[in-house]
Scaffold this motif. Structure first.
Motif, PDB file in Angstrom:
ATOM      1  N   ASP A 163      25.352 -46.472 -21.583  1.00  0.00           N
ATOM      2  CA  ASP A 163      25.473 -45.052 -21.911  1.00  0.00           C
ATOM      3  C   ASP A 163      26.367 -44.805 -23.119  1.00  0.00           C
ATOM      4  OD1 ASP A 163      23.861 -44.233 -19.779  1.00  0.00           O
ATOM      5  OD2 ASP A 163      25.557 -44.254 -18.379  1.00  0.00           O
ATOM      6  N   ASP A 164      27.105 -45.836 -23.589  1.00  0.00           N
ATOM      7  CA  ASP A 164      27.975 -45.663 -24.753  1.00  0.00           C
ATOM      8  C   ASP A 164      27.141 -45.409 -26.004  1.00  0.00           C
ATOM      9  OD1 ASP A 164      30.115 -46.177 -23.114  1.00  0.00           O
ATOM     10  OD2 ASP A 164      30.372 -48.258 -23.767  1.00  0.00           O
ATOM     11  N   ALA A 165      27.692 -44.635 -26.936  1.00  0.00           N
ATOM     12  CA  ALA A 165      27.012 -44.422 -28.220  1.00  0.00           C
ATOM     13  C   ALA A 165      26.867 -45.756 -28.940  1.00  0.00           C
ATOM     14  CB  ALA A 165      27.799 -43.439 -29.081  1.00  0.00           C
ATOM     15  N   VAL A 166      25.709 -45.967 -29.551  1.00  0.00           N
ATOM     16  CA  VAL A 166      25.476 -47.244 -30.227  1.00  0.00           C
ATOM     17  C   VAL A 166      26.425 -47.416 -31.412  1.00  0.00           C
ATOM     18  CG1 VAL A 166      23.710 -46.511 -31.900  1.00  0.00           C
ATOM     19  CG2 VAL A 166      23.575 -48.801 -30.889  1.00  0.00           C
ATOM     20  N   SER A 167      26.978 -46.300 -31.919  1.00  0.00           N
ATOM     21  CA  SER A 167      27.934 -46.366 -33.036  1.00  0.00           C
ATOM     22  C   SER A 167      29.226 -47.065 -32.645  1.00  0.00           C
ATOM     23  CB  SER A 167      28.248 -44.954 -33.540  1.00  0.00           C
ATOM     24  OG  SER A 167      28.817 -44.162 -32.517  1.00  0.00           O
ATOM     25  N   THR A 168      29.521 -47.188 -31.334  1.00  0.00           N
ATOM     26  CA  THR A 168      30.761 -47.836 -30.904  1.00  0.00           C
ATOM     27  C   THR A 168      30.658 -49.359 -30.931  1.00  0.00           C
ATOM     28  OG1 THR A 168      30.135 -47.840 -28.544  1.00  0.00           O
ATOM     29  CG2 THR A 168      31.272 -45.887 -29.389  1.00  0.00           C
ATOM     30  N   LEU A 169      29.445 -49.893 -31.119  1.00  0.00           N
ATOM     31  CA  LEU A 169      29.255 -51.341 -31.121  1.00  0.00           C
ATOM     32  C   LEU A 169      29.616 -51.936 -32.471  1.00  0.00           C
ATOM     33  CD1 LEU A 169      25.798 -51.730 -29.292  1.00  0.00           C
ATOM     34  CD2 LEU A 169      28.091 -51.841 -28.309  1.00  0.00           C
ATOM     35  N   SER A 170      29.926 -53.224 -32.471  1.00  0.00           N
ATOM     36  CA  SER A 170      30.140 -53.952 -33.721  1.00  0.00           C
ATOM     37  C   SER A 170      28.814 -54.080 -34.460  1.00  0.00           C
ATOM     38  CB  SER A 170      30.690 -55.347 -33.421  1.00  0.00           C
ATOM     39  OG  SER A 170      29.701 -56.127 -32.751  1.00  0.00           O
ATOM     40  N   GLY A 171      28.896 -54.442 -35.746  1.00  0.00           N
ATOM     41  CA  GLY A 171      27.674 -54.573 -36.546  1.00  0.00           C
ATOM     42  C   GLY A 171      26.685 -55.570 -35.971  1.00  0.00           C
ATOM     43  N   GLY A 172      27.207 -56.713 -35.488  1.00  0.00           N
ATOM     44  CA  GLY A 172      26.315 -57.730 -34.926  1.00  0.00           C
ATOM     45  C   GLY A 172      25.610 -57.244 -33.678  1.00  0.00           C
ATOM     46  N   ASN A 173      26.341 -56.525 -32.814  1.00  0.00           N
ATOM     47  CA  ASN A 173      25.722 -56.008 -31.601  1.00  0.00           C
ATOM     48  C   ASN A 173      24.766 -54.868 -31.902  1.00  0.00           C
ATOM     49  OD1 ASN A 173      26.727 -57.462 -29.129  1.00  0.00           O
ATOM     50  ND2 ASN A 173      28.673 -57.040 -30.118  1.00  0.00           N
ATOM     51  N   GLN A 174      25.046 -54.086 -32.931  1.00  0.00           N
ATOM     52  CA  GLN A 174      24.074 -53.074 -33.352  1.00  0.00           C
ATOM     53  C   GLN A 174      22.773 -53.730 -33.812  1.00  0.00           C
ATOM     54  OE1 GLN A 174      25.888 -50.581 -36.315  1.00  0.00           O
ATOM     55  NE2 GLN A 174      27.199 -49.518 -34.848  1.00  0.00           N
ATOM     56  N   GLN A 175      22.894 -54.833 -34.560  1.00  0.00           N
ATOM     57  CA  GLN A 175      21.679 -55.531 -35.000  1.00  0.00           C
ATOM     58  C   GLN A 175      20.924 -56.088 -33.805  1.00  0.00           C
ATOM     59  OE1 GLN A 175      20.184 -55.321 -37.614  1.00  0.00           O
ATOM     60  NE2 GLN A 175      19.378 -57.190 -38.492  1.00  0.00           N
ATOM     61  N   LYS A 176      21.636 -56.552 -32.787  1.00  0.00           N
ATOM     62  CA  LYS A 176      20.978 -57.037 -31.578  1.00  0.00           C
ATOM     63  C   LYS A 176      20.213 -55.913 -30.885  1.00  0.00           C
ATOM     64  CE  LYS A 176      24.184 -60.809 -30.388  1.00  0.00           C
ATOM     65  NZ  LYS A 176      25.111 -61.305 -29.357  1.00  0.00           N
ATOM     66  N   VAL A 177      20.765 -54.692 -30.920  1.00  0.00           N
ATOM     67  CA  VAL A 177      20.060 -53.550 -30.322  1.00  0.00           C
ATOM     68  C   VAL A 177      18.757 -53.286 -31.065  1.00  0.00           C
ATOM     69  CG1 VAL A 177      20.158 -51.050 -29.906  1.00  0.00           C
ATOM     70  CG2 VAL A 177      22.146 -52.468 -29.392  1.00  0.00           C
ATOM     71  N   VAL A 178      18.801 -53.343 -32.403  1.00  0.00           N
ATOM     72  CA  VAL A 178      17.582 -53.129 -33.194  1.00  0.00           C
ATOM     73  C   VAL A 178      16.520 -54.164 -32.832  1.00  0.00           C
ATOM     74  CG1 VAL A 178      16.595 -53.052 -35.514  1.00  0.00           C
ATOM     75  CG2 VAL A 178      18.872 -52.106 -35.110  1.00  0.00           C
ATOM     76  N   ILE A 179      16.922 -55.426 -32.755  1.00  0.00           N
ATOM     77  CA  ILE A 179      15.968 -56.493 -32.437  1.00  0.00           C
ATOM     78  C   ILE A 179      15.448 -56.334 -31.009  1.00  0.00           C
ATOM     79  CG2 ILE A 179      15.698 -58.986 -32.156  1.00  0.00           C
ATOM     80  CD1 ILE A 179      17.799 -59.325 -34.383  1.00  0.00           C
ATOM     81  N   ALA A 180      16.359 -56.064 -30.067  1.00  0.00           N
ATOM     82  CA  ALA A 180      15.948 -55.912 -28.666  1.00  0.00           C
ATOM     83  C   ALA A 180      14.980 -54.745 -28.505  1.00  0.00           C
ATOM     84  CB  ALA A 180      17.176 -55.711 -27.784  1.00  0.00           C
ATOM     85  N   LYS A 181      15.236 -53.662 -29.232  1.00  0.00           N
ATOM     86  CA  LYS A 181      14.368 -52.483 -29.167  1.00  0.00           C
ATOM     87  C   LYS A 181      12.923 -52.840 -29.486  1.00  0.00           C
ATOM     88  CE  LYS A 181      14.405 -49.683 -32.718  1.00  0.00           C
ATOM     89  NZ  LYS A 181      14.801 -48.610 -33.682  1.00  0.00           N
ATOM     90  N   TRP A 182      12.744 -53.647 -30.537  1.00  0.00           N
ATOM     91  CA  TRP A 182      11.384 -53.996 -30.948  1.00  0.00           C
ATOM     92  C   TRP A 182      10.792 -55.105 -30.096  1.00  0.00           C
ATOM     93  CZ3 TRP A 182       8.313 -50.958 -33.358  1.00  0.00           C
ATOM     94  CH2 TRP A 182       8.837 -49.962 -34.184  1.00  0.00           C
ATOM     95  N   LEU A 183      11.619 -55.997 -29.581  1.00  0.00           N
ATOM     96  CA  LEU A 183      11.076 -57.032 -28.696  1.00  0.00           C
ATOM     97  C   LEU A 183      10.585 -56.428 -27.382  1.00  0.00           C
ATOM     98  CD1 LEU A 183      13.493 -60.077 -29.155  1.00  0.00           C
ATOM     99  CD2 LEU A 183      11.313 -59.602 -30.274  1.00  0.00           C
ATOM    100  N   MET A 184      11.124 -55.273 -27.005  1.00  0.00           N
ATOM    101  CA  MET A 184      10.663 -54.584 -25.804  1.00  0.00           C
ATOM    102  C   MET A 184       9.219 -54.088 -25.944  1.00  0.00           C
ATOM    103  SD  MET A 184      14.173 -52.537 -24.752  1.00  0.00           S
ATOM    104  CE  MET A 184      13.331 -51.320 -23.739  1.00  0.00           C
ATOM    105  N   THR A 185       8.673 -54.062 -27.165  1.00  0.00           N
ATOM    106  CA  THR A 185       7.270 -53.668 -27.367  1.00  0.00           C
ATOM    107  C   THR A 185       6.329 -54.866 -27.227  1.00  0.00           C
ATOM    108  OG1 THR A 185       7.262 -54.044 -29.780  1.00  0.00           O
ATOM    109  CG2 THR A 185       8.032 -51.880 -28.998  1.00  0.00           C
TER     110      THR A 185
END
Length: 511
Positions: A402-424
């Motif tokens: 539930d935390d804002a994605v802006s609170t993550l480090s750059g590397g973890n933000q990139q992991k969110v981007v990758i995970a988002k698309w792998l979920m498709t």
């Protein structure tokens, strides 16, 4: 004013003592002591999530520490915001650019203190000042009258540096300021940092490029898991020892072993693809389960090729086939559809990959929400399971989804981007410089993921500015020059000499 040599011997110019910062259940910094001197370049090293970005945000007034003190030039300070820190001489160039796209370069450079005449902004003087500071960083090719949105990312980064220098700082902080730059620009910036140090500035730099650290740093401080591990003079530790300090464990092979690629048909075929003079008769294929790299100097059409395939560019000419069948991809929505199943990891995670104020959970759900919706309703149980699986798969370090994605480090933000698309569940993944500004530990996780995806039959087309990634990750490399593919390399011919020679369009024998 003291000479640089005298400044180096005096007390630290900026000191932090007992700094602690928490975000929810995550401790970003834990009782950190840190200091830097005038006339010195101090490198701050660590994995993404180690606390580096939080440290510089506290120094530059973006966030306030929960505990501890900050002393500048012998006086304790409590910055109320970035403007307060700027006024005190502490200026930070963040990885996410602060420029206003619809304003001119000159407007952006002088935005905090524009020159005035008769109470109005003096445009002529503003342009003169912008030209002066752009010339200082050897960036005379940028027109001060140009709109920022019309500049490529590397030029925008140089404008950000010019903007910071226009504020005449005593402490200049750079957060991955060279990650988006061309090789020539990197050389200019490193030379400029040496000059600024000799002029007596205190310079802090965060970079994951060890060769840049070796070239300019006087001191290095390593952070891990929110703690200050060690400060030492540059050259006292080998790069291997520094990396081990950063990640707290021995590093295995830099890249996972390549398997012998066996061609089993093409997932993607491109014929005569052209666009607006930037892409010229592109012919390329990507086999099923193959990793194909796009090489070449920055700005030769690699990014346009990825955007064109994903349906972002209009008026694209040529033929695209998926699994041998002709397709016409007019939008990213088309690219996601069954029968194509394409995903794009964009160049700039901050502006193109994420909605920063939204939660980690919401960002992860965006690309696959359509497949988890039945009629007007979202299958919340399926969505929750998919999000949990995505976080676990990419080992995203977060206090709560539930935390804002802006609170993550750059590397973890990139992991969110990758995970988002792998979920498709894509069959074809396009990546645009996916490890830019990422620490060595996270890079290795991404390299292993790419190889695992390929072994599962996913096809990958990846542009990267890092020659080592082309050599270590790719089964084949297509080198682009002036919007064309000028050479394809595979096997042992994928080496630095051949990549560089092909990038310059030199007609010479492969080695």
């Amino acid at each position: 004013m003291n000479t640089p040599d005298e400044q180096r011997s005096t007390a630290p110019h900026l000191t932090l003592q007992g700094i602690t910062k928490r975000y929810g259940g995550v401790t970003a910094l834990d009782s950190v002591d840190f200091s830097c001197n005038l006339g010195s370049i101090h490198a701050v090293l660590g994995e993404n999530g180690a606390g580096k970005s939080t440290l510089i945000k506290i120094m530059s007034g973006v966030v306030t520490a929960d505990e501890g003190s900050l002393t500048l030039a012998g006086s304790e300070r409590h910055f109320r915001g970035p403007a307060d820190a700027n006024a005190a001489g502490v200026v930070c160039i963040f990885q996410e650019l602060s420029l206003i796209p619809d304003l001119s370069v000159a407007d952006n450079i002088c935005i905090s203190n524009p020159p005035r005449r008769f109470g109005l902004i003096d445009n002529r003087e503003q342009i003169r000042r912008a030209e002066q500071v752009l010339a200082r960083i050897h960036c005379e090719d940028v027109n001060p009258r140009s709109r920022v949105r019309d500049l490529p990312l590397s030029r925008r980064q140089m404008v950000e540096i010019a903007k910071a220098l226009s504020r005449d700082p005593s402490v200049l902080i750079l957060d991955e300021a060279t990650s988006a730059l061309t090789a020539a620009d990197v050389d200019n910036v490193l030379s400029l940092l040496g000059t600024l140090r000799d002029e007596g500035l205190a310079i802090l730099t965060i970079s994951h490029r060890m060769h840049e650290i070796e070239a300019v740093a006087d001191k290095c401080s390593v952070f891990r898991n929110g703690r200050h591990i060690e400060t030492f003079n540059e050259g006292e530790h080998s790069p291997q020892n520094i990396v081990q300090m950063m990640i707290g464990r021995e590093i295995s092979a830099h890249f996972p072993a390549k398997r012998q690629y066996v061609h089993d048909g093409n997932a993607l075929e491109i014929d005569n693809l052209s666009w607006e003079g930037r892409l010229k008769d592109i012919r390329l294929s990507v086999g099923k389960g193959e990793i194909v790299g796009l090489g070449g100097l920055d700005g030769q059409g690699q990014k346009e090729l990825l955007l064109g395939l994903f349906g972002v560019l209009k008026k694209l000419h040529g033929n695209v086939r998926i699994d041998g069948k002709p397709v016409r991809i007019r939008s990213p929505l088309d690219a996601k559809q069954a029968g194509i199943n394409m995903a794009l990891i964009p160049e700039d995670r901050k502006t193109e990959g994420l909605l920063l104020p939204m939660s980690i959970e919401d960002n992860l759900a965006l690309a696959s929400l359509q497949s988890l919706t039945h009629g007007l309703f979202v299958d919340k149980a399926a969505l929750s399971a998919a999000i949990d699986a995505g976080i676990a798969r990419m080992q995203i370090k977060a206090g709560s989804a539930d935390d804002a994605v802006s609170t993550l480090s750059g590397g973890n933000q990139q992991k969110v981007v990758i995970a988002k698309w792998l979920m498709t569940n894509p069959r074809l993944v396009l990546l645009n410089d996916p490890t830019r500004g990422i620490d060595v530990g996270t890079k290795q996780e991404i390299y292993r993921l790419l190889r695992q995806l390929a072994e599962q039959g996913v096809s990958i087309l990846m542009y990267t500015t890092d020659y080592e990634e082309l050599i270590g990750c790719c089964d084949r490399v297509a080198v682009m020059y002036d919007g064309r593919i000028v050479r394809e390399l595979q096997g042992t011919s994928i080496n630095e000499h051949n990549i560089i020679a092909s990038s310059l369009n030199m007609e010479e024998e492969l080695v």
